[in-house]
Design a protein around this motif. Structure first.
Motif, mmCIF file in Angstrom:
data_model
loop_
_atom_site.group_PDB
_atom_site.id
_atom_site.type_symbol
_atom_site.label_atom_id
_atom_site.label_comp_id
_atom_site.label_asym_id
_atom_site.label_seq_id
_atom_site.Cartn_x
_atom_site.Cartn_y
_atom_site.Cartn_z
ATOM 1 N N THR A 59 0.831 -1.252 -0.472
ATOM 2 C CA THR A 59 0.462 0.376 0.052
ATOM 3 C C THR A 59 0.738 1.834 0.152
ATOM 4 N N LYS B 261 4.043 1.507 -0.891
ATOM 5 C CA LYS B 261 4.923 1.807 -2.256
ATOM 6 C C LYS B 261 3.973 2.011 -3.616
ATOM 7 N N GLN B 262 2.444 1.714 -3.205
ATOM 8 C CA GLN B 262 1.530 2.446 -4.155
ATOM 9 C C GLN B 262 1.078 3.528 -4.276
ATOM 10 N N LEU C 79 3.432 5.875 -2.669
ATOM 11 C CA LEU C 79 4.260 6.094 -3.330
ATOM 12 C C LEU C 79 4.550 6.624 -4.622
ATOM 13 N N GLU C 80 4.261 5.171 -5.292
ATOM 14 C CA GLU C 80 4.108 5.692 -7.181
ATOM 15 C C GLU C 80 3.373 6.216 -7.849
ATOM 16 N N ASP C 81 1.829 6.802 -7.022
ATOM 17 C CA ASP C 81 1.058 7.286 -7.239
ATOM 18 C C ASP C 81 1.344 8.918 -7.551
ATOM 19 N N LYS C 82 2.002 9.615 -6.457
ATOM 20 C CA LYS C 82 2.355 10.822 -6.511
ATOM 21 C C LYS C 82 2.870 10.764 -7.186
#
Length: 106
Positions: A98, A100-101, A103-106
């Motif tokens: 969650t 990681k996701q 952080l990737e969505d930012k």
């Protein structure tokens, strides 16, 4: 890795020693004779494996009269679990995924 951890991993590396620990999990406080039953190795072999398990503090011995009883000591395994395996519990892995996701969505 501490020398204690090294001894524990070394003791757990052998399938015969793991079988002895499994047998003690099923029925704690067994004699050498009862542990030798159903083992595919000699009594002397079982004795050597038990000595390594005792040295790693995975098995403790209690004398009852002339009987030497072997007991599983789960504490070292619990320490290994907390240090090496606990971080891979499903809840922790889900939290990391969650994060990681996010952080990737930012």
């Amino acid at each position: 890795m501490t020398s204690d951890s090294h001894d524990i991993f070394k003791a757990l590396a052998d399938p015969c020693r793991r079988e002895l620990l499994d047998r003690l999990t099923e029925e704690n406080g067994q004699t050498l004779g009862s542990l030798c039953e159903r083992m595919a190795i000699s009594r002397q072999g079982v004795t050597k494996h038990l000595a390594l398990l005792e040295a790693a503090n995975l098995v403790v011995v209690v004398w009852r009269g002339r009987e030497k009883l072997h007991y599983l000591n789960p504490e070292p395994i619990q320490q290994i679990y907390q240090r090496w395996l606990g971080k891979f519990e499903p809840q922790r892995l889900q939290a990391l995924a969650t994060l990681k996701q996010a952080l990737e969505d930012k």
